[in-house]
Motif scaffolding. Structure first.
Motif, PDB file in Angstrom:
ATOM      1  N   ILE A 292       0.832  -1.204   0.000  1.00 25.88           N
ATOM      2  CA  ILE A 292       0.000   0.000   0.000  1.00 25.88           C
ATOM      3  C   ILE A 292       0.867   1.254   0.000  1.00 25.88           C
ATOM      4  O   ILE A 292       0.554   2.251  -0.660  1.00 25.88           O
ATOM      5  CB  ILE A 292      -0.944  -0.003   1.220  1.00 25.88           C
ATOM      6  CG1 ILE A 292      -1.992  -1.111   1.077  1.00 25.88           C
ATOM      7  CG2 ILE A 292      -1.641   1.348   1.386  1.00 25.88           C
ATOM      8  CD1 ILE A 292      -2.902  -1.245   2.274  1.00 25.88           C
ATOM      9  N   ALA A 293       1.981   1.200   0.755  1.00 23.40           N
ATOM     10  CA  ALA A 293       2.859   2.374   0.858  1.00 23.40           C
ATOM     11  C   ALA A 293       3.473   2.763  -0.484  1.00 23.40           C
ATOM     12  O   ALA A 293       3.876   3.912  -0.671  1.00 23.40           O
ATOM     13  CB  ALA A 293       3.976   2.109   1.869  1.00 23.40           C
ATOM     14  N   LEU A 294       3.507   1.815  -1.437  1.00 26.70           N
ATOM     15  CA  LEU A 294       4.050   2.119  -2.763  1.00 26.70           C
ATOM     16  C   LEU A 294       3.084   2.943  -3.599  1.00 26.70           C
ATOM     17  O   LEU A 294       3.462   3.450  -4.670  1.00 26.70           O
ATOM     18  CB  LEU A 294       4.394   0.814  -3.492  1.00 26.70           C
ATOM     19  CG  LEU A 294       5.475  -0.054  -2.837  1.00 26.70           C
ATOM     20  CD1 LEU A 294       5.641  -1.358  -3.604  1.00 26.70           C
ATOM     21  CD2 LEU A 294       6.798   0.694  -2.755  1.00 26.70           C
ATOM     22  N   ASP A 295       1.840   3.064  -3.138  1.00 24.02           N
ATOM     23  CA  ASP A 295       0.827   3.896  -3.798  1.00 24.02           C
ATOM     24  C   ASP A 295       0.618   3.469  -5.251  1.00 24.02           C
ATOM     25  O   ASP A 295       0.628   4.285  -6.185  1.00 24.02           O
ATOM     26  CB  ASP A 295       1.228   5.377  -3.729  1.00 24.02           C
ATOM     27  CG  ASP A 295       0.060   6.309  -4.045  1.00 24.02           C
ATOM     28  OD1 ASP A 295      -1.087   5.917  -3.793  1.00 24.02           O
ATOM     29  OD2 ASP A 295       0.308   7.417  -4.573  1.00 24.02           O
ATOM     30  N   LEU A 296       0.393   2.162  -5.447  1.00 25.98           N
ATOM     31  CA  LEU A 296       0.143   1.633  -6.780  1.00 25.98           C
ATOM     32  C   LEU A 296      -1.323   1.833  -7.172  1.00 25.98           C
ATOM     33  O   LEU A 296      -2.213   1.694  -6.320  1.00 25.98           O
ATOM     34  CB  LEU A 296       0.495   0.140  -6.831  1.00 25.98           C
ATOM     35  CG  LEU A 296       1.944  -0.216  -6.444  1.00 25.98           C
ATOM     36  CD1 LEU A 296       2.111  -1.726  -6.376  1.00 25.98           C
ATOM     37  CD2 LEU A 296       2.925   0.401  -7.431  1.00 25.98           C
TER      38      LEU A 296
ATOM     39  N   VAL B  90      -3.756  -1.114  -6.547  1.00 25.10           N
ATOM     40  CA  VAL B  90      -4.066  -1.309  -5.125  1.00 25.10           C
ATOM     41  C   VAL B  90      -5.099  -0.284  -4.668  1.00 25.10           C
ATOM     42  O   VAL B  90      -6.031  -0.614  -3.923  1.00 25.10           O
ATOM     43  CB  VAL B  90      -2.783  -1.188  -4.275  1.00 25.10           C
ATOM     44  CG1 VAL B  90      -3.116  -1.270  -2.782  1.00 25.10           C
ATOM     45  CG2 VAL B  90      -1.798  -2.277  -4.647  1.00 25.10           C
ATOM     46  N   ASN B  91      -4.961   0.953  -5.116  1.00 19.25           N
ATOM     47  CA  ASN B  91      -5.896   2.007  -4.723  1.00 19.25           C
ATOM     48  C   ASN B  91      -7.309   1.760  -5.242  1.00 19.25           C
ATOM     49  O   ASN B  91      -8.281   2.264  -4.671  1.00 19.25           O
ATOM     50  CB  ASN B  91      -5.399   3.370  -5.217  1.00 19.25           C
ATOM     51  CG  ASN B  91      -4.078   3.768  -4.574  1.00 19.25           C
ATOM     52  OD1 ASN B  91      -3.792   3.379  -3.446  1.00 19.25           O
ATOM     53  ND2 ASN B  91      -3.259   4.547  -5.279  1.00 19.25           N
ATOM     54  N   ARG B  92      -7.428   0.991  -6.329  1.00 13.22           N
ATOM     55  CA  ARG B  92      -8.749   0.721  -6.906  1.00 13.22           C
ATOM     56  C   ARG B  92      -9.465  -0.452  -6.243  1.00 13.22           C
ATOM     57  O   ARG B  92     -10.635  -0.707  -6.529  1.00 13.22           O
ATOM     58  CB  ARG B  92      -8.613   0.445  -8.406  1.00 13.22           C
ATOM     59  CG  ARG B  92      -8.255   1.687  -9.238  1.00 13.22           C
ATOM     60  CD  ARG B  92      -8.501   1.431 -10.708  1.00 13.22           C
ATOM     61  NE  ARG B  92      -7.648   0.368 -11.207  1.00 13.22           N
ATOM     62  CZ  ARG B  92      -6.457   0.557 -11.777  1.00 13.22           C
ATOM     63  NH1 ARG B  92      -5.978   1.798 -11.902  1.00 13.22           N
ATOM     64  NH2 ARG B  92      -5.736  -0.456 -12.216  1.00 13.22           N
ATOM     65  N   LEU B  93      -8.790  -1.173  -5.365  1.00 11.79           N
ATOM     66  CA  LEU B  93      -9.406  -2.326  -4.715  1.00 11.79           C
ATOM     67  C   LEU B  93     -10.496  -1.889  -3.743  1.00 11.79           C
ATOM     68  O   LEU B  93     -10.366  -0.875  -3.053  1.00 11.79           O
ATOM     69  CB  LEU B  93      -8.346  -3.138  -3.966  1.00 11.79           C
ATOM     70  CG  LEU B  93      -7.288  -3.852  -4.815  1.00 11.79           C
ATOM     71  CD1 LEU B  93      -6.236  -4.471  -3.914  1.00 11.79           C
ATOM     72  CD2 LEU B  93      -7.927  -4.919  -5.693  1.00 11.79           C
ATOM     73  N   THR B  94     -11.566  -2.698  -3.663  1.00 14.42           N
ATOM     74  CA  THR B  94     -12.622  -2.440  -2.690  1.00 14.42           C
ATOM     75  C   THR B  94     -12.206  -2.999  -1.333  1.00 14.42           C
ATOM     76  O   THR B  94     -11.207  -3.726  -1.214  1.00 14.42           O
ATOM     77  CB  THR B  94     -13.942  -3.089  -3.131  1.00 14.42           C
ATOM     78  OG1 THR B  94     -13.762  -4.529  -3.149  1.00 14.42           O
ATOM     79  CG2 THR B  94     -14.341  -2.614  -4.520  1.00 14.42           C
TER      80      THR B  94
END
Length: 413
Positions: free
Chosen positions: A84-88, A91-95
Motif C-alpha cells: 500500500i505504501a508504494l501507492d500503486l 491497489v488504490n482501486r481495490l474495494t
C-alpha cells in the motif's frame, strides 16, 4: 442484556476476557501425533523461534492448536502495508472486500509456510497414531499436524477480528498473554547462552530498570513534530491544523523483529554444516554474536533499518502527499506536489533517524554492559518485550478512555 447494551465498556471487557480465555486454552491443547518432550527439546534449540513466539503471540515451545498465533497475520499485514505504501494504482482501486480477501490469502499462505517450517523442526517428535486399531502412516500424521496448525492460525485471526469488533485492544490483544508470560523467560534466558538467574537482587534490578524504561518510552511515544497544515475548504479553527510526525514512527515494531532478524542467519548456518566451513560464514557468525563489538554494532544497525522500514509503512509519506493534493490541503511555505513530497520525506528521515537512534541506544546499553557482566545482555530482549507491552496497553487505554467519555457524555446537564 439491556444492562450490557447500556454499559458498552463492560461488554467489551467481557468479550476480550472470553476470547483471551479461549486463546489460552487453545495454546495448551497439544497436537496429537507429537511427543511433547522431544518437540520441546527440538524447538528450544531454535532461539530465534522462541523470541519470535513472544513478540507475535505464538506458543513455540510445544506444538499446540494455536502455536502459530498471529504470526502469519502480522507478517502478512506488514507485507500488505508495504504494498500500500508504494501507492500503486491497482491497489488504490481495490474495494474493502477485495482487500480483505487478499489479506486472508496472504495470511493463509504464510501459515502454510510457517507450518512447513515447524514440521521440519518437529520431525524427530512425530509418533505413530493409532485409530480404530489401525496405525496411521507418518505422512498422514505430518499432513494432519500441518492442517491443525493452519486451522489454528485462521481461528486465531477470526478471534482477533472479533475482538476488534466487539472487544478492547483490537486484534493485537491476543499477543498480550504471550508477552506477559514470556517476559520472565526472556530475562532469564533471552539469548539462551547467557543465563540470568532470577534472584531477589536481580528481580529488584529488573523492577528498577522496568520503571525507568517505561518512563522513557512513554515520554518518547508522546514526542512529535507538528507540521503546520492549511485546509482551505474548512472554515473556522479547523482550517489551520497540523500534521503530526511522531518521534517513534514505527512504535515498538523494530524491537519486535530486531532480535529475530539478528539471529536468523546464525540459525540457518547452524542447521547446515556445509555453510559453516567458509570465511563468509565466520563473518556472519561474528556480526550475529551479541557478545562481540561487531555484533552489537550490527544489532544497532538492524534496529535503525527496521525503524526506517516500519516507519515508512506506517506513515506512508508518498501516499500522504497525494492525499493532501487531492483534498486541497497544503503545508505553509511549501508548494503542493513534488515539493510537498520532498518536504514530507525530509521530515520522515529526520524523525525516523532520531527515533531509531533512541531505540538503538536503549537496546545497546545492556549489550555493552554485557561485555563485562555476562547476563546483563538479556535485558535487551526483556526491554523489547516491555516496549511491546507498553504500546499494547497504551492503545487499549486510549480506547477505554474514549468509551468511558462516550458513556458519560451529556449534551445538557
Amino acid at each position: 442484556m439491556k444492562f450490557l447494551r447500556k454499559h458498552l465498556l463492560l461488554t467489551r471487557v467481557l468479550w476480550t476476557l472470553a476470547l483471551l480465555t479461549i486463546f489460552l486454552i487453545g495454546q495448551s491443547i497439544i497436537i496429537p501425533g507429537i511427543d511433547p518432550a522431544v518437540a520441546k527439546a527440538a524447538l528450544k534449540q531454535q532461539t530465534y523461534l522462541q523470541m519470535m513466539g513472544v513478540t507475535i503471540g505464538s506458543q513455540l515451545q510445544v506444538p499446540t492448536l494455536f502455536s502459530l498465533g498471529l504470526g502469519p497475520y502480522m507478517i502478512g499485514l506488514i507485507v500488505w502495508q508495504a504494498i500500500i505504501a508504494l501507492d500503486l494504482d491497482w491497489v488504490n482501486r481495490l474495494t474493502v472486500n477485495q482487500t480483505g480477501y487478499i489479506q486472508k490469502v496472504i495470511s493463509l499462505s504464510l501459515a502454510f509456510l510457517q507450518g512447513i517450517q515447524m514440521l521440519g523442526y518437529l520431525s524427530p517428535a512425530l509418533v505413530p497414531v493409532v485409530f480404530m486399531n489401525m496405525t496411521i502412516p507418518t505422512e498422514w500424521v505430518q499432513f494432519g499436524v500441518l492442517m491443525i496448525l493452519i486451522a489454528g492460525t485462521m481461528i486465531t485471526i477470526f478471534m482477533g477480528n472479533l475482538n476488534a469488533e466487539k472487544g478492547l485492544g483490537g486484534i493485537s490483544i491476543l499477543i498480550l498473554p504471550g508477552v506477559l508470560l514470556g517476559m520472565p523467560r526472556m530475562l532469564q534466558a533471552g539469548w539462551q547462552t547467557l543465563n540470568y538467574k532470577l534472584t531477589v537482587p536481580h528481580l529488584i534490578t529488573a523492577g528498577i530498570v522496568s520503571l525507568v524504561v517505561i518512563v522513557i518510552l512513554v515520554m518518547l511515544l508522546q514526542i512529535e513534530l507538528r507540521i503546520p497544515l492549511q485546509r482551505p475548504l474548512m472554515e473556522g479553527s479547523g482550517s489551520a491544523s497540523y500534521l503530526p510526525f511522531k518521534l517513534l514512527l514505527a512504535g515498538a515494531m523494530p524491537f519486535m523483529f530486531s532480535s529475530t532478524l539478528f539471529l536468523v542467519p546464525r540459525g540457518l548456518l547452524a542447521s547446515n554444516a556445509a555453510l559453516r566451513s567458509n570465511w563468509f560464514a565466520q563473518f556472519i557468525q561474528s556480526i550475529t554474536n551479541q557478545t562481540t563489538v561487531a555484533g552489537i554494532i550490527n544489532y544497532g544497525v538492524i534496529i535503525l533499518l527496521l525503524t526506517y522500514g516500519f516507519g515508512f509503512i506506517t506513515v506512508q509519506p508518498l501516499r500522504l502527499s497525494k492525499q493532501m493534493k487531492e483534498n486541497n490541503e497544503y503545508i505553509l511555505d511549501v508548494f503542493p506536489g513534488h515539493e510537498t513530497t520532498s518536504y514530507l520525506m525530509r521530515c520522515f528521515w529526520l524523525m525516523a533517524t532520531l527515533g531509531g537512534l533512541c531505540l538503538a541506544v536503549i537496546a545497546l546499553i545492556p549489550l555493552l554492559l554485557g561485555l563485562k557482566w555476562p547476563g546483563i545482555a538479556n535485558y535487551t530482549i526483556y526491554i523489547g518485550s516491555l516496549a511491546i507491552l507498553i504500546t499494547l496497553i497504551q492503545g487499549m487505554w486510549e480506547q477505554i478512555r474514549a468509551l468511558y467519555s462516550k458513556e458519560h457524555y451529556r449534551v445538557f446537564d
